[in-house]
Design a protein around this motif. Sequence first.
Motif, mmCIF file in Angstrom:
data_model
loop_
_atom_site.group_PDB
_atom_site.id
_atom_site.type_symbol
_atom_site.label_atom_id
_atom_site.label_comp_id
_atom_site.label_asym_id
_atom_site.label_seq_id
_atom_site.Cartn_x
_atom_site.Cartn_y
_atom_site.Cartn_z
ATOM 1 N N ILE A 43 0.833 -1.204 0.000
ATOM 2 C CA ILE A 43 0.000 0.000 0.000
ATOM 3 C C ILE A 43 0.870 1.258 0.000
ATOM 4 O O ILE A 43 1.752 1.416 0.834
ATOM 5 N N GLY A 44 0.615 2.118 -0.978
ATOM 6 C CA GLY A 44 1.249 3.428 -1.020
ATOM 7 C C GLY A 44 2.686 3.474 -1.507
ATOM 8 O O GLY A 44 3.338 4.509 -1.404
ATOM 9 N N ASP A 45 3.246 2.406 -2.063
ATOM 10 C CA ASP A 45 4.662 2.404 -2.475
ATOM 11 C C ASP A 45 4.969 3.353 -3.638
ATOM 12 O O ASP A 45 6.095 3.771 -3.818
ATOM 13 N N GLU A 46 3.982 3.664 -4.462
ATOM 14 C CA GLU A 46 4.151 4.540 -5.630
ATOM 15 C C GLU A 46 5.182 3.997 -6.627
ATOM 16 O O GLU A 46 6.004 4.734 -7.185
ATOM 17 N N PHE A 47 5.126 2.700 -6.862
ATOM 18 C CA PHE A 47 5.933 2.063 -7.903
ATOM 19 C C PHE A 47 5.559 2.672 -9.239
ATOM 20 O O PHE A 47 4.392 2.798 -9.574
ATOM 21 N N GLY A 48 6.553 3.098 -10.008
ATOM 22 C CA GLY A 48 6.300 3.713 -11.312
ATOM 23 C C GLY A 48 6.441 5.218 -11.313
ATOM 24 O O GLY A 48 6.185 5.848 -12.343
ATOM 25 N N ILE A 49 6.865 5.820 -10.204
ATOM 26 C CA ILE A 49 7.037 7.276 -10.144
ATOM 27 C C ILE A 49 8.054 7.747 -11.184
ATOM 28 O O ILE A 49 7.963 8.842 -11.708
ATOM 29 N N GLU A 50 9.001 6.889 -11.511
ATOM 30 C CA GLU A 50 10.016 7.186 -12.522
ATOM 31 C C GLU A 50 10.361 5.890 -13.241
ATOM 32 O O GLU A 50 10.452 4.836 -12.606
ATOM 33 N N VAL A 51 10.501 5.945 -14.548
ATOM 34 C CA VAL A 51 10.879 4.778 -15.336
ATOM 35 C C VAL A 51 11.932 5.214 -16.346
ATOM 36 O O VAL A 51 11.752 6.207 -17.046
ATOM 37 N N THR A 52 13.019 4.478 -16.387
ATOM 38 C CA THR A 52 14.058 4.734 -17.389
ATOM 39 C C THR A 52 14.644 3.384 -17.795
ATOM 40 O O THR A 52 14.196 2.341 -17.344
ATOM 41 N N ILE A 62 14.479 0.478 -15.259
ATOM 42 C CA ILE A 62 14.729 0.856 -13.874
ATOM 43 C C ILE A 62 13.521 1.676 -13.441
ATOM 44 O O ILE A 62 13.171 2.671 -14.075
ATOM 45 N N VAL A 63 12.873 1.227 -12.362
ATOM 46 C CA VAL A 63 11.608 1.821 -11.935
ATOM 47 C C VAL A 63 11.728 2.308 -10.496
ATOM 48 O O VAL A 63 12.145 1.561 -9.612
ATOM 49 N N GLY A 64 11.341 3.550 -10.262
ATOM 50 C CA GLY A 64 11.334 4.103 -8.916
ATOM 51 C C GLY A 64 10.079 3.724 -8.161
ATOM 52 O O GLY A 64 8.986 3.663 -8.718
ATOM 53 N N SER A 65 10.250 3.450 -6.883
ATOM 54 C CA SER A 65 9.146 3.165 -5.963
ATOM 55 C C SER A 65 9.417 3.987 -4.707
ATOM 56 O O SER A 65 9.857 3.481 -3.684
ATOM 57 N N ARG A 66 9.194 5.289 -4.817
ATOM 58 C CA ARG A 66 9.729 6.237 -3.842
ATOM 59 C C ARG A 66 9.151 6.141 -2.440
ATOM 60 O O ARG A 66 9.726 6.665 -1.508
ATOM 61 N N ARG A 67 8.038 5.476 -2.254
ATOM 62 C CA ARG A 67 7.475 5.341 -0.902
ATOM 63 C C ARG A 67 7.595 3.914 -0.367
ATOM 64 O O ARG A 67 6.897 3.522 0.563
ATOM 65 N N ASP A 68 8.525 3.157 -0.921
ATOM 66 C CA ASP A 68 8.797 1.809 -0.417
ATOM 67 C C ASP A 68 9.275 1.915 1.036
ATOM 68 O O ASP A 68 9.975 2.858 1.398
ATOM 69 N N ASP A 69 8.883 0.965 1.838
ATOM 70 C CA ASP A 69 9.137 1.045 3.280
ATOM 71 C C ASP A 69 10.208 0.078 3.792
ATOM 72 O O ASP A 69 10.239 -0.226 4.977
#
Length: 183
Positions: A43-52, A62-69
């Motif tokens: 819940i709430g990890d925000e996977f996909g905030i950045e993709v390159t 390479i995919v960002g998941s900026r709220r990973d805990d």
Amino acid sequence: GQVHANYGFDNAGAIFIICLNINGTFKDEKLISQVELPNQLYIGDEFGIEVTRFNMKQNVLIVGSRRDDDDGNDRGAIYILDIEPITLELNAFKKISNIQLKSLKNDDLFGTHIDSIDDFNNDGIYYDLLVSTINRKVYLLFLNHDYTLKEYQLITAFDIDNTFPLYSIQLPTKVTSTSKFGD
């Protein structure tokens, strides 16, 4: 990326890989979400905030998941996804988070921006990355051939206004390092 997608968990996030025909028309798509990454996205990890992607390896994202805990609250992570180019299936993935870095703090949001920088440290491995946090830290990551973390450099000294968060980073295309760190 769809950071608020609800495939599995609320706001865990997802990415869509879209393939086009040579004439630019739609060919196929693949969803990568909590379903494909079980026990990883919550819940709430925000996977996909950045993709390159790596410049030298176009089927690796390479995919960002900026709220990973991992190891704290909203510290963030990046996922390195090896995608089968014909079927678009996920072959394998690696995750880099505070488990490996051990220097992220709560609310850093590591993975907010990612930039592939080829072979910055001249070690012959073209998988080096710049990854930012929202709290004004930039990680220069050096990866092994199997996409595991080899080493990293934390950059925190910026001569810019500290009242604004750091959202985007990028090196000019002609910048290369002249020596390895520690030389």
